[in-house]
Design a protein around this motif. Structure first.
Motif: not given
Length: 240
Positions: A44, A70-71, A115, A63-66, A73, A58
């Motif tokens: 992940h 806030r999402r 972010t 499903n993304g990393t926050y 990269t 990420d």
């Protein structure tokens, strides 16, 4: 010293001291931090120490990393930051506070890794600015001993794996080969390799237990393979 506290619904589950260059997070058992939840991708994200800075990145997860809601990269981490992966939280314990560093960053202007919420137009401007006169190093590995699918591997991705699992850039063979033995990261300034499993990795005959910056001609022993790292070329992107 930095550490991560893995939590579920505010209940601490695990404490991980960040004593190596890269810590991998994901659902599969070969990660340093294993989160057994379907909302979490097999591999992940990674948490990476670079000098006195700490980053989270990420790995193109579903499903993304926050970070703090806030999402992201890739982003720098500070003390008391919360990284959300699926329904689990990773609380950062570090000796750098975001408030002090944010004030210092204000004088430098915005960073690509911060972010912050930006409009699509702002994002395009940042990406265009990042493309101006960027030197992209392109390299790979030659197999000089051992059996593998190919004899020459070009590593174009930002993060690639070496191991037995499906999808590895270089797949290891053998019953005892680990699913994932190493991560290879590609950066503007070059490549580095970091061990992620129990298998011994040697660079020019010396075993490594943390991140190693790869140089043209380095000999890498990993499993039954002997590889030689090389830099094939360096691209210069034209100014826009």
């Amino acid at each position: 010293m930095a550490k991560i506290i893995l939590k579920y619904k505010d209940a601490p589950l695990q404490e991980i001291v960040l004593d190596k260059g890269i810590v991998a997070v994901g659902r599969k058992s070969d990660n340093n931090i294993v989160i057994d939840n379907q909302a979490v991708s097999g591999h992940h994200a990674i948490i990476e120490m670079e000098g006195d800075q700490l980053f989270v990145e990420d790995l193109k997860s579903l499903n993304g990393t926050y970070l703090n809601g806030r999402r992201i990269t890739r982003a720098e981490l500070f003390n008391k930051d919360i990284v959300l992966i699926g329904v689990h939280a990773l609380e950062v314990v570090f000796d750098k506070d975001r408030l002090a560093d944010a004030k210092a960053a204000a004088g430098r202007g915005r960073s690509m890794f911060e972010t912050i919420v930006i409009t699509p137009e702002e994002q395009k401007k940042i990406l265009l600015a990042a493309d101006r006169a960027v030197h992209d190093v392109l390299g790979g590995f030659l197999v000089i001993k051992g059996s593998s699918e190919h004899k020459d591997y070009i590593f174009k991705e930002k993060v690639s794996t070496i191991g037995k699992e499906k999808g590895s850039a270089i797949r290891l063979r053998g019953f005892f080969a680990p699913k994932r033995a190493a991560l290879v990261n590609r950066r503007k300034e070059g490549y580095f390799i970091a061990p992620t499993g129990s298998i011994t990795i040697k660079i020019n005959g010396r075993a490594i237990d943390q991140r190693h910056d790869l140089k043209d001609g380095d000999i890498v022993d990993i499993g039954r393979l002997k590889l030689q790292f090389y830099i094939r070329e360096q691209h210069v992107k034209p100014s826009v």
